[in-house]
Scaffold this motif. Structure first.
Motif, short mmCIF file in Angstrom:
data_model
loop_
_atom_site.label_atom_id
_atom_site.label_comp_id
_atom_site.label_asym_id
_atom_site.label_seq_id
_atom_site.Cartn_x
_atom_site.Cartn_y
_atom_site.Cartn_z
N ALA A 72 28.26 14.32 -22.80
CA ALA A 72 26.89 14.41 -23.29
C ALA A 72 25.93 15.11 -22.32
CB ALA A 72 26.36 13.01 -23.64
N PRO A 73 26.03 14.87 -21.01
CA PRO A 73 25.10 15.56 -20.10
C PRO A 73 25.22 17.08 -20.14
CG PRO A 73 26.17 13.73 -18.98
CD PRO A 73 26.86 13.89 -20.30
N CYS A 74 26.35 17.59 -20.61
CA CYS A 74 26.56 19.04 -20.66
C CYS A 74 25.91 19.65 -21.89
CB CYS A 74 28.06 19.36 -20.68
SG CYS A 74 28.98 18.63 -19.31
N MET A 75 25.42 18.82 -22.82
CA MET A 75 24.94 19.33 -24.10
C MET A 75 23.59 18.74 -24.49
SD MET A 75 28.61 18.65 -25.87
CE MET A 75 30.09 19.04 -24.93
N SER A 76 22.80 18.35 -23.50
CA SER A 76 21.56 17.62 -23.79
C SER A 76 20.31 18.48 -23.63
CB SER A 76 21.47 16.40 -22.86
OG SER A 76 21.57 16.79 -21.50
N GLY A 77 20.46 19.80 -23.73
CA GLY A 77 19.29 20.67 -23.66
C GLY A 77 19.02 21.25 -22.30
N GLY A 78 20.07 21.49 -21.54
CA GLY A 78 19.91 22.13 -20.23
C GLY A 78 19.83 21.14 -19.09
N SER A 79 19.53 21.65 -17.91
CA SER A 79 19.50 20.81 -16.72
C SER A 79 18.41 19.74 -16.81
CB SER A 79 19.29 21.68 -15.48
OG SER A 79 18.13 22.49 -15.63
#
Length: 449
Positions: A180-187
Protein backbone atom coordinates in the motif's frame (compact mmCIF):
# COMPACT_ATOMS: atom_id res chain seq x y z
CA UNK A 1 34.72 23.01 -24.47
CA UNK A 2 31.19 22.38 -23.30
CA UNK A 3 29.98 24.62 -20.51
CA UNK A 4 29.36 22.76 -17.26
CA UNK A 5 25.80 22.77 -16.03
CA UNK A 6 25.40 25.32 -13.27
CA UNK A 7 23.93 24.16 -9.96
CA UNK A 8 21.64 26.80 -8.53
CA UNK A 9 21.42 27.01 -4.75
CA UNK A 10 17.97 27.87 -3.47
CA UNK A 11 16.81 27.13 0.08
CA UNK A 12 13.77 28.80 1.63
CA UNK A 13 13.56 30.87 -1.55
CA UNK A 14 17.02 32.37 -1.02
CA UNK A 15 20.29 31.97 -2.88
CA UNK A 16 23.45 31.08 -0.95
CA UNK A 17 24.56 34.69 -0.48
CA UNK A 18 21.39 35.61 1.40
CA UNK A 19 20.53 32.24 2.96
CA UNK A 20 23.90 31.82 4.70
CA UNK A 21 23.55 34.77 7.16
CA UNK A 22 20.09 33.55 8.23
CA UNK A 23 21.39 29.99 8.58
CA UNK A 24 24.21 31.22 10.79
CA UNK A 25 21.68 32.97 13.03
CA UNK A 26 19.73 29.73 13.44
CA UNK A 27 22.88 27.74 14.22
CA UNK A 28 24.20 30.32 16.74
CA UNK A 29 20.86 30.37 18.54
CA UNK A 30 20.60 26.56 18.47
CA UNK A 31 24.09 25.70 19.68
CA UNK A 32 24.98 28.87 21.58
CA UNK A 33 22.41 28.43 24.33
CA UNK A 34 20.05 31.14 23.13
CA UNK A 35 17.02 29.02 22.18
CA UNK A 36 13.62 30.36 23.31
CA UNK A 37 11.90 27.61 25.33
CA UNK A 38 8.58 26.87 26.98
CA UNK A 39 7.56 24.55 29.81
CA UNK A 40 5.31 21.68 28.72
CA UNK A 41 3.02 19.88 31.13
CA UNK A 42 2.17 16.26 30.32
CA UNK A 43 0.23 13.64 32.27
CA UNK A 44 2.54 10.94 30.92
CA UNK A 45 5.96 12.59 30.91
CA UNK A 46 5.50 15.15 33.66
CA UNK A 47 7.02 18.59 33.13
CA UNK A 48 9.72 19.11 30.51
CA UNK A 49 11.23 21.91 28.46
CA UNK A 50 10.76 22.35 24.71
CA UNK A 51 11.72 24.99 22.19
CA UNK A 52 9.08 27.50 21.15
CA UNK A 53 7.44 27.24 17.75
CA UNK A 54 9.65 30.06 16.46
CA UNK A 55 12.86 28.16 17.17
CA UNK A 56 11.37 24.85 16.01
CA UNK A 57 10.14 26.29 12.74
CA UNK A 58 13.37 28.09 11.96
CA UNK A 59 15.53 25.03 12.62
CA UNK A 60 13.30 22.63 10.68
CA UNK A 61 13.05 25.02 7.73
CA UNK A 62 16.83 25.51 7.62
CA UNK A 63 17.85 21.87 8.01
CA UNK A 64 14.95 20.45 6.02
CA UNK A 65 15.52 23.02 3.28
CA UNK A 66 19.20 22.15 2.87
CA UNK A 67 18.55 18.41 2.70
CA UNK A 68 15.63 19.02 0.34
CA UNK A 69 17.85 21.04 -2.00
CA UNK A 70 20.52 18.35 -1.94
CA UNK A 71 17.91 15.70 -2.75
CA UNK A 72 16.72 17.72 -5.73
CA UNK A 73 20.27 18.40 -6.90
CA UNK A 74 21.77 14.89 -6.90
CA UNK A 75 20.52 13.48 -10.25
CA UNK A 76 20.07 9.75 -9.59
CA UNK A 77 18.79 10.25 -6.06
CA UNK A 78 16.34 12.89 -7.25
CA UNK A 79 15.03 11.04 -10.32
CA UNK A 80 14.73 7.49 -9.03
CA UNK A 81 14.96 7.40 -5.25
CA UNK A 82 12.74 10.28 -4.20
CA UNK A 83 15.75 12.19 -2.92
CA UNK A 84 13.92 15.46 -2.33
CA UNK A 85 11.91 13.67 0.35
CA UNK A 86 14.41 10.94 1.21
CA UNK A 87 17.32 13.15 2.29
CA UNK A 88 15.41 15.43 4.72
CA UNK A 89 13.84 12.36 6.32
CA UNK A 90 16.99 10.33 6.79
CA UNK A 91 19.32 13.32 7.17
CA UNK A 92 17.38 14.81 10.08
CA UNK A 93 16.98 11.37 11.64
CA UNK A 94 20.73 10.75 11.39
CA UNK A 95 21.48 14.12 13.00
CA UNK A 96 19.21 13.19 15.89
CA UNK A 97 20.79 9.74 16.17
CA UNK A 98 24.28 11.28 16.35
CA UNK A 99 23.19 13.69 19.08
CA UNK A 100 23.59 16.76 16.88
CA UNK A 101 20.16 18.11 17.81
CA UNK A 102 19.72 19.36 21.40
CA UNK A 103 17.14 17.43 23.41
CA UNK A 104 15.06 20.52 24.09
CA UNK A 105 14.79 21.09 20.33
CA UNK A 106 13.83 17.46 19.76
CA UNK A 107 11.09 17.98 22.34
CA UNK A 108 9.97 21.11 20.51
CA UNK A 109 9.74 19.22 17.23
CA UNK A 110 7.68 16.49 18.90
CA UNK A 111 5.27 19.02 20.40
CA UNK A 112 4.85 20.72 17.03
CA UNK A 113 4.43 17.51 15.03
CA UNK A 114 2.19 15.72 17.53
CA UNK A 115 0.16 18.87 18.03
CA UNK A 116 -1.48 18.67 14.62
CA UNK A 117 0.95 20.17 12.10
CA UNK A 118 1.10 16.91 10.15
CA UNK A 119 -2.70 16.65 10.10
CA UNK A 120 -2.97 20.22 8.82
CA UNK A 121 -0.51 19.45 6.04
CA UNK A 122 -2.49 16.36 5.04
CA UNK A 123 -5.70 18.38 4.89
CA UNK A 124 -4.14 21.01 2.61
CA UNK A 125 -2.57 18.37 0.38
CA UNK A 126 -5.53 16.01 -0.03
CA UNK A 127 -8.24 18.61 -0.61
CA UNK A 128 -6.13 20.70 -2.95
CA UNK A 129 -4.95 17.69 -4.98
CA UNK A 130 -8.57 16.87 -5.83
CA UNK A 131 -9.91 20.40 -6.33
CA UNK A 132 -6.98 21.22 -8.64
CA UNK A 133 -8.45 18.89 -11.25
CA UNK A 134 -10.69 20.42 -13.91
CA UNK A 135 -14.30 19.25 -13.60
CA UNK A 136 -14.33 18.03 -17.23
CA UNK A 137 -11.19 16.05 -16.52
CA UNK A 138 -12.78 14.42 -13.50
CA UNK A 139 -16.01 13.55 -15.32
CA UNK A 140 -14.25 12.23 -18.44
CA UNK A 141 -11.79 10.30 -16.31
CA UNK A 142 -14.65 8.69 -14.42
CA UNK A 143 -16.26 7.52 -17.66
CA UNK A 144 -13.22 6.15 -19.48
CA UNK A 145 -10.00 6.37 -17.54
CA UNK A 146 -11.16 5.45 -14.05
CA UNK A 147 -11.91 1.80 -14.95
CA UNK A 148 -8.24 1.41 -15.86
CA UNK A 149 -7.15 2.88 -12.50
CA UNK A 150 -9.62 0.74 -10.56
CA UNK A 151 -8.64 -2.41 -12.44
CA UNK A 152 -5.00 -1.62 -11.84
CA UNK A 153 -5.58 -1.21 -8.12
CA UNK A 154 -7.58 -4.44 -7.80
CA UNK A 155 -4.78 -6.38 -9.50
CA UNK A 156 -2.13 -4.58 -7.43
CA UNK A 157 -3.89 -5.26 -4.14
CA UNK A 158 -4.38 -8.91 -5.05
CA UNK A 159 -0.74 -9.24 -6.10
CA UNK A 160 0.43 -7.73 -2.79
CA UNK A 161 -1.71 -10.18 -0.84
CA UNK A 162 -0.28 -13.04 -2.91
CA UNK A 163 3.25 -11.74 -2.40
CA UNK A 164 2.69 -11.51 1.35
CA UNK A 165 1.48 -15.10 1.46
CA UNK A 166 4.39 -16.39 -0.64
CA UNK A 167 7.05 -14.61 1.41
CA UNK A 168 5.69 -15.37 4.86
CA UNK A 169 4.58 -11.83 5.73
CA UNK A 170 0.97 -12.88 5.54
CA UNK A 171 -1.47 -11.47 3.03
CA UNK A 172 -2.65 -8.61 5.25
CA UNK A 173 0.80 -7.39 6.28
CA UNK A 174 2.08 -7.72 2.72
CA UNK A 175 -0.80 -5.56 1.56
CA UNK A 176 -0.97 -2.85 4.24
CA UNK A 177 2.65 -2.51 5.33
CA UNK A 178 4.59 -3.26 2.13
CA UNK A 179 2.37 -2.83 -0.94
CA UNK A 180 0.00 0.00 0.00
CA UNK A 181 2.73 2.60 0.73
CA UNK A 182 3.91 2.20 -2.88
CA UNK A 183 0.49 3.19 -4.27
CA UNK A 184 -0.82 5.88 -1.92
CA UNK A 185 -0.27 8.96 -4.07
CA UNK A 186 3.49 9.45 -4.02
CA UNK A 187 6.00 10.05 -1.28
CA UNK A 188 3.62 12.40 0.53
CA UNK A 189 1.08 9.61 0.86
CA UNK A 190 3.72 7.16 2.02
CA UNK A 191 5.24 9.32 4.75
CA UNK A 192 2.21 11.29 5.94
CA UNK A 193 -1.19 10.07 4.80
CA UNK A 194 -0.87 6.32 5.41
CA UNK A 195 0.85 6.56 8.82
CA UNK A 196 -1.84 9.03 9.91
CA UNK A 197 -4.59 6.77 8.54
CA UNK A 198 -3.20 3.67 10.26
CA UNK A 199 -2.80 5.60 13.51
CA UNK A 200 -6.46 6.59 13.47
CA UNK A 201 -7.64 3.12 12.48
CA UNK A 202 -5.46 1.18 14.92
CA UNK A 203 -5.72 3.64 17.80
CA UNK A 204 -1.93 3.68 18.18
CA UNK A 205 0.81 5.99 16.98
CA UNK A 206 2.17 4.61 13.70
CA UNK A 207 3.92 7.71 12.42
CA UNK A 208 7.20 5.87 12.97
CA UNK A 209 6.40 3.85 9.85
CA UNK A 210 7.12 6.87 7.64
CA UNK A 211 10.73 5.95 6.89
CA UNK A 212 9.85 2.36 6.16
CA UNK A 213 7.03 3.37 3.83
CA UNK A 214 9.18 5.90 1.95
CA UNK A 215 11.86 3.24 1.50
CA UNK A 216 9.30 0.92 -0.10
CA UNK A 217 7.83 3.70 -2.28
CA UNK A 218 11.33 4.51 -3.57
CA UNK A 219 11.91 0.86 -4.52
CA UNK A 220 8.55 0.82 -6.33
CA UNK A 221 9.51 4.01 -8.17
CA UNK A 222 12.65 2.39 -9.59
CA UNK A 223 10.67 -0.69 -10.63
CA UNK A 224 7.99 1.46 -12.28
CA UNK A 225 10.64 3.23 -14.37
CA UNK A 226 12.14 -0.13 -15.35
CA UNK A 227 8.78 -1.66 -16.33
CA UNK A 228 7.89 1.45 -18.36
CA UNK A 229 11.03 1.04 -20.46
CA UNK A 230 10.64 -2.71 -20.91
CA UNK A 231 6.89 -2.51 -21.56
CA UNK A 232 7.35 0.07 -24.30
CA UNK A 233 9.85 -2.08 -26.16
CA UNK A 234 7.67 -5.20 -25.89
CA UNK A 235 4.31 -3.66 -26.85
CA UNK A 236 5.71 -1.90 -29.93
CA UNK A 237 5.93 -5.35 -31.50
CA UNK A 238 2.30 -6.24 -30.72
CA UNK A 239 -0.29 -4.67 -33.08
CA UNK A 240 -2.91 -2.56 -31.31
CA UNK A 241 -1.10 -2.56 -27.96
CA UNK A 242 0.94 0.60 -28.35
CA UNK A 243 -0.61 3.94 -29.30
CA UNK A 244 2.71 5.65 -30.08
CA UNK A 245 1.81 8.30 -27.51
CA UNK A 246 -1.96 8.36 -28.05
CA UNK A 247 -3.95 6.93 -25.16
CA UNK A 248 -7.48 6.84 -26.62
CA UNK A 249 -8.16 4.69 -29.65
CA UNK A 250 -9.66 5.95 -32.93
CA UNK A 251 -13.03 7.66 -32.56
CA UNK A 252 -12.23 8.97 -29.10
CA UNK A 253 -10.37 12.17 -30.03
CA UNK A 254 -13.12 14.36 -28.61
CA UNK A 255 -12.84 12.59 -25.28
CA UNK A 256 -9.08 13.02 -25.33
CA UNK A 257 -9.44 16.75 -25.87
CA UNK A 258 -11.91 16.93 -22.99
CA UNK A 259 -9.41 15.30 -20.65
CA UNK A 260 -6.71 17.89 -21.19
CA UNK A 261 -6.17 19.63 -17.89
CA UNK A 262 -7.09 23.28 -17.78
CA UNK A 263 -4.15 25.46 -16.76
CA UNK A 264 -4.72 27.69 -13.77
CA UNK A 265 -2.40 29.86 -11.67
CA UNK A 266 -0.47 27.86 -9.09
CA UNK A 267 -0.84 30.62 -6.54
CA UNK A 268 -2.44 34.02 -6.01
CA UNK A 269 -1.08 37.41 -5.07
CA UNK A 270 -4.22 37.84 -2.98
CA UNK A 271 -3.29 36.36 0.40
CA UNK A 272 -6.93 36.40 1.45
CA UNK A 273 -7.46 33.70 -1.18
CA UNK A 274 -4.63 31.66 0.32
CA UNK A 275 -6.18 32.00 3.76
CA UNK A 276 -9.55 31.01 2.33
CA UNK A 277 -8.03 27.84 0.87
CA UNK A 278 -6.42 26.91 4.18
CA UNK A 279 -9.71 27.48 6.00
CA UNK A 280 -11.77 25.40 3.55
CA UNK A 281 -9.25 22.54 3.51
CA UNK A 282 -9.25 22.36 7.30
CA UNK A 283 -13.06 22.35 7.31
CA UNK A 284 -13.13 19.50 4.78
CA UNK A 285 -10.85 17.58 7.13
CA UNK A 286 -13.06 18.32 10.13
CA UNK A 287 -16.21 17.32 8.23
CA UNK A 288 -14.53 14.06 7.23
CA UNK A 289 -13.72 13.38 10.88
CA UNK A 290 -17.35 14.00 11.82
CA UNK A 291 -18.61 11.52 9.20
CA UNK A 292 -15.96 9.01 10.24
CA UNK A 293 -17.25 9.16 13.82
CA UNK A 294 -20.93 8.52 13.07
CA UNK A 295 -22.52 5.07 13.45
CA UNK A 296 -22.38 2.96 10.26
CA UNK A 297 -20.35 5.65 8.49
CA UNK A 298 -17.44 5.00 10.85
CA UNK A 299 -16.58 1.92 8.79
CA UNK A 300 -14.82 4.44 6.52
CA UNK A 301 -12.00 6.43 8.10
CA UNK A 302 -12.39 10.18 8.49
CA UNK A 303 -9.46 10.79 6.16
CA UNK A 304 -11.19 8.79 3.43
CA UNK A 305 -14.40 10.77 4.00
CA UNK A 306 -12.42 13.96 3.49
CA UNK A 307 -11.38 12.70 0.07
CA UNK A 308 -14.92 11.60 -0.81
CA UNK A 309 -16.35 14.99 0.17
CA UNK A 310 -13.77 16.83 -1.95
CA UNK A 311 -14.54 14.65 -4.99
CA UNK A 312 -18.30 15.19 -4.59
CA UNK A 313 -17.88 18.95 -4.24
CA UNK A 314 -15.62 19.17 -7.30
CA UNK A 315 -17.76 16.98 -9.55
CA UNK A 316 -21.04 18.66 -8.62
CA UNK A 317 -19.67 22.19 -8.76
CA UNK A 318 -21.28 23.09 -5.43
CA UNK A 319 -18.32 25.37 -4.79
CA UNK A 320 -17.48 27.52 -7.86
CA UNK A 321 -13.98 27.16 -9.26
CA UNK A 322 -13.10 30.71 -8.24
CA UNK A 323 -13.34 29.57 -4.61
CA UNK A 324 -12.23 25.94 -5.08
CA UNK A 325 -9.01 27.24 -6.64
CA UNK A 326 -8.17 28.79 -3.29
CA UNK A 327 -7.60 25.26 -1.97
CA UNK A 328 -5.18 24.74 -4.83
CA UNK A 329 -3.21 27.76 -3.64
CA UNK A 330 -3.08 26.36 -0.10
CA UNK A 331 -1.97 22.96 -1.45
CA UNK A 332 0.89 24.56 -3.37
CA UNK A 333 1.80 26.60 -0.31
CA UNK A 334 2.08 23.34 1.65
CA UNK A 335 4.11 21.65 -1.08
CA UNK A 336 6.47 24.54 -1.78
CA UNK A 337 6.93 26.07 1.66
CA UNK A 338 6.09 23.47 4.31
CA UNK A 339 7.19 20.12 2.86
CA UNK A 340 10.92 20.27 3.75
CA UNK A 341 10.25 21.17 7.38
CA UNK A 342 7.49 18.56 7.64
CA UNK A 343 9.78 15.79 6.41
CA UNK A 344 12.62 16.90 8.67
CA UNK A 345 10.19 16.89 11.59
CA UNK A 346 9.09 13.37 10.74
CA UNK A 347 12.73 12.31 10.54
CA UNK A 348 13.47 13.68 14.02
CA UNK A 349 10.30 12.49 15.73
CA UNK A 350 9.31 9.26 14.00
CA UNK A 351 12.30 7.60 12.35
CA UNK A 352 14.88 5.61 14.26
CA UNK A 353 17.88 5.39 11.96
CA UNK A 354 19.06 2.16 13.61
CA UNK A 355 15.92 0.39 12.45
CA UNK A 356 16.60 0.96 8.75
CA UNK A 357 18.18 -2.47 8.30
CA UNK A 358 14.84 -3.99 9.25
CA UNK A 359 13.01 -2.35 6.35
CA UNK A 360 14.50 -4.16 3.40
CA UNK A 361 14.62 -7.87 2.66
CA UNK A 362 14.22 -10.21 -0.29
CA UNK A 363 10.63 -10.83 0.77
CA UNK A 364 9.90 -7.10 0.68
CA UNK A 365 11.33 -6.89 -2.84
CA UNK A 366 9.15 -9.81 -3.99
CA UNK A 367 5.97 -8.17 -2.65
CA UNK A 368 6.78 -4.82 -4.24
CA UNK A 369 7.71 -6.38 -7.61
CA UNK A 370 4.43 -8.32 -7.67
CA UNK A 371 2.45 -5.23 -6.61
CA UNK A 372 3.92 -2.95 -9.29
CA UNK A 373 3.62 -5.66 -11.93
CA UNK A 374 0.01 -6.29 -10.88
CA UNK A 375 -0.78 -2.58 -11.21
CA UNK A 376 0.78 -2.51 -14.69
CA UNK A 377 -1.04 -5.62 -15.93
CA UNK A 378 -4.38 -4.60 -14.40
CA UNK A 379 -4.25 -1.19 -16.09
CA UNK A 380 -3.35 -2.79 -19.41
CA UNK A 381 -6.29 -5.22 -19.27
CA UNK A 382 -8.92 -2.78 -18.08
CA UNK A 383 -7.58 0.04 -20.22
CA UNK A 384 -7.95 -2.14 -23.30
CA UNK A 385 -11.53 -2.99 -22.31
CA UNK A 386 -12.29 0.74 -21.87
CA UNK A 387 -11.01 1.64 -25.33
CA UNK A 388 -7.53 2.80 -24.35
CA UNK A 389 -4.26 1.69 -25.84
CA UNK A 390 -2.92 -0.95 -23.42
CA UNK A 391 0.62 0.34 -23.04
CA UNK A 392 -0.43 3.95 -22.56
CA UNK A 393 -3.05 2.86 -20.01
CA UNK A 394 -0.52 0.64 -18.26
CA UNK A 395 2.14 3.32 -17.95
CA UNK A 396 -0.24 6.07 -16.75
CA UNK A 397 -3.07 4.36 -14.85
CA UNK A 398 -0.79 1.62 -13.53
CA UNK A 399 2.86 2.60 -13.14
CA UNK A 400 2.14 6.24 -12.30
CA UNK A 401 0.15 4.97 -9.31
CA UNK A 402 3.29 3.19 -8.05
CA UNK A 403 5.87 5.94 -7.76
CA UNK A 404 6.95 8.83 -5.57
CA UNK A 405 4.57 11.43 -7.02
CA UNK A 406 5.20 14.23 -9.52
CA UNK A 407 8.91 13.56 -10.03
CA UNK A 408 8.13 9.85 -10.24
CA UNK A 409 5.55 10.52 -12.95
CA UNK A 410 8.16 12.41 -14.94
CA UNK A 411 10.72 9.61 -14.51
CA UNK A 412 8.24 6.92 -15.59
CA UNK A 413 6.94 8.88 -18.58
CA UNK A 414 10.48 9.77 -19.65
CA UNK A 415 11.44 6.10 -19.57
CA UNK A 416 8.44 5.31 -21.78
CA UNK A 417 8.86 8.40 -23.99
CA UNK A 418 5.31 9.48 -23.14
CA UNK A 419 5.71 12.91 -21.55
CA UNK A 420 2.67 14.10 -23.52
CA UNK A 421 0.55 11.97 -21.17
CA UNK A 422 1.49 13.91 -18.06
CA UNK A 423 -2.11 15.07 -17.51
CA UNK A 424 -3.22 11.43 -17.32
CA UNK A 425 -0.34 10.60 -15.00
CA UNK A 426 -1.46 13.45 -12.75
CA UNK A 427 -4.93 11.93 -12.55
CA UNK A 428 -3.41 8.63 -11.49
CA UNK A 429 -1.21 10.19 -8.83
CA UNK A 430 -3.90 12.48 -7.43
CA UNK A 431 -7.15 10.59 -7.80
CA UNK A 432 -5.59 7.13 -7.89
CA UNK A 433 -3.68 7.83 -4.69
CA UNK A 434 -6.84 9.14 -3.04
CA UNK A 435 -8.77 6.04 -4.12
CA UNK A 436 -6.04 3.79 -2.72
CA UNK A 437 -6.38 5.55 0.63
CA UNK A 438 -10.12 4.86 0.49
CA UNK A 439 -9.46 1.19 -0.36
CA UNK A 440 -7.09 0.87 2.57
CA UNK A 441 -9.47 2.68 4.89
CA UNK A 442 -12.19 0.16 4.01
CA UNK A 443 -10.04 -2.98 4.07
CA UNK A 444 -7.83 -2.32 7.10
CA UNK A 445 -10.62 -2.68 9.71
CA UNK A 446 -11.71 -5.95 8.09
CA UNK A 447 -8.31 -7.67 8.15
CA UNK A 448 -6.32 -6.05 10.95
CA UNK A 449 -8.70 -6.29 13.90
Amino acid sequence: MSEKKRVDFSVCGLNLKYFLPFFIVVMVVTYGGFMPTVKIYSNDAGTYMATSFIQTWAFLMAIGGIFFWLGNTIPIVSSYLGGACLLPLFGASLMNHLGLIPEVLVNGAKVWMKGGFQDMYIALLLVGSILVMDRKVLLSATARYMPAILGSQVFALGACVLGGMLTGFGGADGLFYVGAPCMSGGSGGAITTLPALYSSLAGADMTGLAGQFLCYASIANVLAVLFAAIGGAVTEKIPGWNGKGKILKAGSQASEEAMKEVKRPATSANYVNLGSGIFMSLCFYLAGNVLGSLPVLNNIAGLAWTIILAIIVKCTGIIPDEFADNCVYSMNFALKALLPMLIAGIGICSLNITDLTKFFSLGVLVVIVLGVLGAFIGAIIFGRLAGLYPYEAGITAGLCCCNIGGSGDIAVLTAGNRMNLLAFASISTRIGGALMVIWIGLLYPLFMR
